[in-house]
Write a protein that holds these residues in place. Structure first.
Motif, PDB file in Angstrom:
ATOM      1  N   MET A   1      -1.087 -36.849 -16.665  1.00 15.92           N
ATOM      2  CA  MET A   1      -1.886 -37.795 -17.575  1.00 15.92           C
ATOM      3  C   MET A   1      -3.362 -37.005 -17.556  1.00 15.92           C
ATOM      4  N   ASN A   2      -3.981 -36.828 -18.592  1.00 17.56           N
ATOM      5  CA  ASN A   2      -5.111 -35.643 -18.935  1.00 17.56           C
ATOM      6  C   ASN A   2      -6.464 -36.536 -18.241  1.00 17.56           C
ATOM      7  N   ALA A   3      -6.395 -37.705 -18.032  1.00 12.25           N
ATOM      8  CA  ALA A   3      -7.570 -38.411 -17.585  1.00 12.25           C
ATOM      9  C   ALA A   3      -8.048 -37.706 -16.296  1.00 12.25           C
ATOM     10  N   ILE A   4      -9.431 -37.906 -15.943  1.00  9.25           N
ATOM     11  CA  ILE A   4     -10.028 -37.309 -14.765  1.00  9.25           C
ATOM     12  C   ILE A   4     -10.740 -38.598 -14.128  1.00  9.25           C
ATOM     13  N   TYR A   5     -10.596 -38.721 -12.603  1.00 11.71           N
ATOM     14  CA  TYR A   5     -11.621 -39.586 -12.065  1.00 11.71           C
ATOM     15  C   TYR A   5     -12.835 -39.312 -12.116  1.00 11.71           C
ATOM     16  N   THR A   6     -13.769 -40.324 -11.525  1.00 11.43           N
ATOM     17  CA  THR A   6     -15.129 -40.219 -11.403  1.00 11.43           C
ATOM     18  C   THR A   6     -15.646 -40.549 -10.250  1.00 11.43           C
ATOM     19  N   LEU A   7     -16.787 -40.299  -9.902  1.00 16.13           N
ATOM     20  CA  LEU A   7     -17.419 -40.897  -8.640  1.00 16.13           C
ATOM     21  C   LEU A   7     -17.050 -42.260  -8.460  1.00 16.13           C
ATOM     22  N   LYS A   8     -17.208 -43.078  -9.626  1.00 20.84           N
ATOM     23  CA  LYS A   8     -17.277 -44.411  -9.528  1.00 20.84           C
ATOM     24  C   LYS A   8     -15.882 -44.966  -9.012  1.00 20.84           C
ATOM     25  N   HIS A   9     -14.820 -43.956  -9.527  1.00 19.37           N
ATOM     26  CA  HIS A   9     -13.498 -44.380  -8.791  1.00 19.37           C
ATOM     27  C   HIS A   9     -13.580 -44.184  -7.326  1.00 19.37           C
ATOM     28  N   LEU A  10     -13.999 -43.265  -6.943  1.00 14.07           N
ATOM     29  CA  LEU A  10     -14.037 -42.888  -5.572  1.00 14.07           C
ATOM     30  C   LEU A  10     -14.729 -43.835  -4.664  1.00 14.07           C
TER      31      LEU A  10
END
Length: 298
Positions: A1-10
């Motif tokens: 998957m090409n999506a990346i995580y953000t600080l909100k995810h973490l």
């Protein structure tokens, strides 16, 4: 998957791991539960790893996710430190500051301290949390708090500190006690007395025992209290004597009890009061500035 995580995810991941409840975690993150659930599922898809075991009654962190959680905390702390560093380049000591303080300091020092800080730094918004030392240090480590006001020394990894005042001890006792006529109390005067102290877990207990050089092979009174006010009432009712920090005496903790307070002799070490922050904090220069201000003001 090409999506990346953000600080909100973490941050959503860390909060859910701590609270173990989607509804409570959503409230803590100021989002709806569906938004939080979707973000957690998206993070799991991005990582290719199940982070939580979900049942109707509980949310459990999977064994594989524990290392991910620790690394996520490190990333969020580093990101926060970056923002703090950028913030510190502007006007110092402004904006929000989340401060933890222990119960044996908060009610006696904060009223005077807060007035002086607000007058000197009107753009600084302080949010205060009162708790015991170990829990405050854990909250500091996790990034929930920016700064602590503690009684030192206290050994803990990853922190810096600066002392801004000393707080000597006084003996509080009934006016008819056989030690009440003394001008100062010596350590050996206390060793055969019924010494009342806070229960285990309060650092003031350890500091008080150190102040009077209490013998290591001798137990203090087993009846321990959870607050200094409770101990004062016990002493007022003839159950023994206690040691109180000067800031509590000056704040009037014995007022109306009839108790006498007599200083320990000069050889008794005071407790040091200081500011404590993460070594990685980008606001460390501001915190040192604040400690210097408090030293002069108090």
């Amino acid at each position: 998957m090409n999506a990346i995580y953000t600080l909100k995810h973490l941050k959503y991941f860390i909060t859910l791991a701590e609270l173990k409840h989607f509804g409570h975690a959503a409230q803590a993150c100021f989002v709806t539960q569906p938004t939080l659930s979707a973000a957690i599922k998206e993070l799991e898809d991005i990582l290719g790893l199940q982070l939580f075991e979900r049942t109707r009654r509980s949310v459990l962190l999977t064994p594989q996710a524990h290392d991910i959680l620790e690394r996520a905390k490190e990333i969020v702390l580093q990101a926060d430190a970056l923002m703090e560093l950028a913030h510190a380049k502007g006007k110092p000591l402004q904006g929000e500051l989340h401060v933890g303080v222990i119960p044996t300091i908060a009610p006696y020092l904060l009223p005077n301290l807060m007035t002086k800080v607000r007058s000197a730094y009107p753009d600084l918004m302080l949010y205060l949390k009162e708790d015991q030392t170990e829990r405050l240090l854990n909250a500091l480590h996790d990034g929930q708090l920016d700064l602590l006001i503690l009684a030192l020394p206290y050994e803990h990894d990853g922190i810096d500190s600066q002392i801004f005042m000393q707080d000597p001890f006084y003996c509080a006792l009934a006016p008819d006690h056989h030690l009440a006529k003394k001008k100062t109390i010596h350590n050996q005067d206390l060793f055969e007395e019924n010494l009342l102290l806070l229960e285990e877990g309060h650092c003031l207990r350890d500091h008080a025992l150190a102040a009077c050089s209490w013998p290591k092979n001798k137990n203090a009174n087993e009846f321990a209290a959870t607050s200094l006010s409770t101990i004062v009432q016990m002493v007022a009712n003839g159950l023994g004597l206690t040691l109180l920090p000067e800031m509590a005496v000056r704040a009037g903790i014995t007022q109306g009890t009839g108790l006498k307070t007599i200083a320990l002799d000069q050889e008794s070490p005071p407790r040091d009061i200081g500011l404590v922050w993460r070594k990685t904090s980008g606001r460390r220069d501001e915190f040192r500035m604040l400690a210097d201000f408090l030293k002069e003001a108090l």
